[in-house]
Design an enzyme around this catalytic site. Structure first.
Site, mmCIF file in Angstrom:
data_model
loop_
_atom_site.group_PDB
_atom_site.id
_atom_site.type_symbol
_atom_site.label_atom_id
_atom_site.label_comp_id
_atom_site.label_asym_id
_atom_site.label_seq_id
_atom_site.Cartn_x
_atom_site.Cartn_y
_atom_site.Cartn_z
ATOM 1 N N CYS A 1 -19.162 -6.115 4.182
ATOM 2 C CA CYS A 1 -18.630 -4.816 4.427
ATOM 3 C C CYS A 1 -17.202 -4.778 3.541
ATOM 4 O O CYS A 1 -16.651 -5.876 3.473
ATOM 5 C CB CYS A 1 -18.354 -4.764 5.867
ATOM 6 S SG CYS A 1 -17.356 -3.246 6.224
ATOM 7 N N CYS B 1 0.611 4.659 7.044
ATOM 8 C CA CYS B 1 0.222 4.268 8.385
ATOM 9 C C CYS B 1 1.136 3.486 9.329
ATOM 10 O O CYS B 1 1.546 2.623 8.826
ATOM 11 C CB CYS B 1 -1.168 3.705 8.115
ATOM 12 S SG CYS B 1 -2.295 4.518 6.928
ATOM 13 N N CYS C 1 0.556 -0.005 10.252
ATOM 14 C CA CYS C 1 0.260 -0.827 9.522
ATOM 15 C C CYS C 1 1.077 -1.789 8.564
ATOM 16 O O CYS C 1 2.215 -1.276 7.933
ATOM 17 C CB CYS C 1 -0.900 -0.460 8.220
ATOM 18 S SG CYS C 1 -1.594 -1.560 7.419
ATOM 19 N N ARG D 1 -17.481 -3.082 17.804
ATOM 20 C CA ARG D 1 -16.865 -4.281 17.455
ATOM 21 C C ARG D 1 -15.531 -4.245 18.288
ATOM 22 O O ARG D 1 -14.523 -3.574 18.198
ATOM 23 C CB ARG D 1 -16.669 -4.124 15.948
ATOM 24 C CG ARG D 1 -17.920 -4.149 15.236
ATOM 25 C CD ARG D 1 -17.832 -4.458 13.734
ATOM 26 N NE ARG D 1 -19.047 -4.286 13.185
ATOM 27 C CZ ARG D 1 -20.255 -4.972 12.968
ATOM 28 N NH1 ARG D 1 -19.943 -6.225 13.384
ATOM 29 N NH2 ARG D 1 -21.186 -4.577 12.491
ATOM 30 N N CYS E 1 -19.064 2.170 8.792
ATOM 31 C CA CYS E 1 -18.337 1.306 9.988
ATOM 32 C C CYS E 1 -17.212 2.150 9.992
ATOM 33 O O CYS E 1 -16.095 2.397 9.233
ATOM 34 C CB CYS E 1 -18.055 -0.041 9.447
ATOM 35 S SG CYS E 1 -16.894 -1.020 10.602
ATOM 36 N N CYS F 1 0.798 -1.106 0.028
ATOM 37 C CA CYS F 1 0.084 -0.045 0.061
ATOM 38 C C CYS F 1 0.912 1.268 -0.008
ATOM 39 O O CYS F 1 2.048 1.320 0.936
ATOM 40 C CB CYS F 1 -0.779 -0.132 1.199
ATOM 41 S SG CYS F 1 -1.880 1.472 1.233
ATOM 42 N N CYS G 1 -16.332 -9.490 6.156
ATOM 43 C CA CYS G 1 -15.713 -8.029 5.650
ATOM 44 C C CYS G 1 -14.561 -8.198 4.921
ATOM 45 O O CYS G 1 -13.697 -9.094 5.249
ATOM 46 C CB CYS G 1 -15.223 -7.566 6.987
ATOM 47 S SG CYS G 1 -16.722 -7.304 8.331
#
Ligand code: SAM
Ligand code: DTB
Ligand code: SF4
Length: 329
Positions: A135, A62, A65, A267, A195, A58, A103
């Site tokens: 999702c 972040c 991550c 969640r 979400c 990616c 998801c």
């Protein structure tokens, strides 16, 4: 409560949320549990299953991550977008294991129109055709892309704010908070459920945690789903050296989220594998009403399936857990 007797508010202040978070623990849990019981079945915990449909590489940075291409030291095998038929088959397996929601996450900065997005649309349709909630979390979205997802029957779009507006720049510098808010607005405009939640344990203060909840709780209506993640520190990421969060911090965060967004599904997300059964149950008492179920989250291990079977058995009927009760036989 507001003047009309409702406990659903959109005008919280950060100070009020900090005060809730810092209230005596037993009072906090008790109040959160009462709010939970007003709006939800206290015995119901939704199982959601998570799948990484496109892994690693990616372009965003972040700090938490493992899938960021900026963190070259992370030991992760990149993977192209999965085949829709295979994804739908995995959703069917998850449904058979008790998952009601499926998801799918892609390590993308944003969605691009073309073959790959077409394939995601096919996945969404396939999952919905199984009778499951679907999702996806695909990064930033344009309004016309949100519209296509809505037409495909998508239940919810996951796009986390992760932390407060003030702390955000310390965690990501390849995008800004406003980008996140714009994607959330594009999703909301289509009627797809939101979400959106965050991560604790990245070095933020309690005020940052409250400020993130403040942004979420001032959405009207509140996000239908609020994932609370504890940082999973991954070797090779800038946050690798952070310790695991104290489970009671997670309990406080869950309880505060429940009190400021009483109708949302809260969640208990990443970090569950570090919690013993009793800490998880405290989170459920404090208002969490969904967990991710299955071997892995996106790239890191989730709570063990056997441990989860024990957890769910204990929630259901104590004699099934194999632990003797103290009651006289
Ligand atoms: N690329 C998309 C995005 O960022 O919106 C979707 C995938 S991204 C992996 C989804 C969410 O996973 C992030 O917003 C973050 O909250 C969570 N996450 C990622 N790595 C994590 C970690 N190490 N510990 C806890 N949560 C994490
Ligand atoms: C969310 O808030 N947590 C999930 C889901 N939404 C996509 C992701 C957790 C990822 C944890 C790190 C990993 O396994 O890569
Ligand atoms: Fe990319 Fe999402 Fe990971 Fe950030 S959290 S690096 S956007 S996959």
């Amino acid at each position: 409560m507001t003047a009309n007797g409702s406990d659903t508010r959109h005008d919280w202040t950060v100070e009020e949320i900090v005060a809730i978070h810092e209230s005596p623990l037993l009072e906090l849990i008790g109040r959160a549990n009462a709010a939970h019981r007003r709006h939800h079945d206290p015995n119901r915990v939704q199982k959601a299953s998570l799948l990484s449909i496109k892994t690693g590489g990616c372009p965003e940075n972040c700090a938490y991550c493992p899938q960021s291409a900026h963190h070259r030291e992370v030991d992760l095998t990149r993977d192209r977008l999965m085949d829709p038929q295979k994804v739908v088959a995995m959703a069917a397996t998850a449904r058979a294991a008790g998952a009601e929601r499926f998801c799918m996450g892609a390590a993308w900065r944003q969605v691009r129109d073309g073959d790959e997005f077409d394939a995601v649309i096919e996945m969404v349709k396939g999952v919905r055709a199984l009778g499951m909630e679907a999702c996806v979390t695909l990064g930033m979205l344009e309004p016309h892309q949100a519209e296509r997802l809505a037409k495909a029957g998508l239940t919810a779009y996951n796009h986390n704010l992760d932390t407060s507006p003030e702390f955000y720049g310390r965690i990501v510098s390849t995008r800004i908070y406003q980008d996140r808010l714009e994607t959330l607005a594009a999703v909301r405009a289509t009627g797809i459920e939101l979400c959106s939640g965050g991560i604790i344990g990245m070095g933020e203060t309690v005020r940052d945690r409250a400020a993130m909840l403040h942004v979420l709780a001032n959405f009207d209506p509140h996000p239908e789903s609020v994932p609370i993640n504890a940082l999973v520190p991954v070797d090779g990421t800038p946050l690798a050296g952070r310790g695991r969060v104290d489970p009671l911090e997670l309990v406080r965060m869950v309880a505060t989220a429940r009190l400021v967004m009483p109708r949302s599904t809260v969640r208990l997300s990443a970090g569950r594998s570090d919690l013993d059964r009793e800490a998880q149950i405290l989170c459920l008492v404090a208002g969490a009403n969904s967990v991710f179920y299955g071997d892995t989250l996106l790239t890191t291990p989730n709570a063990d399936i056997g441990d989860d079977a024990e957890l769910f058995a204990a929630l259901d009927r104590p004699e099934r857990t194999g632990h003797p009760t103290t009651a006289a036989e």
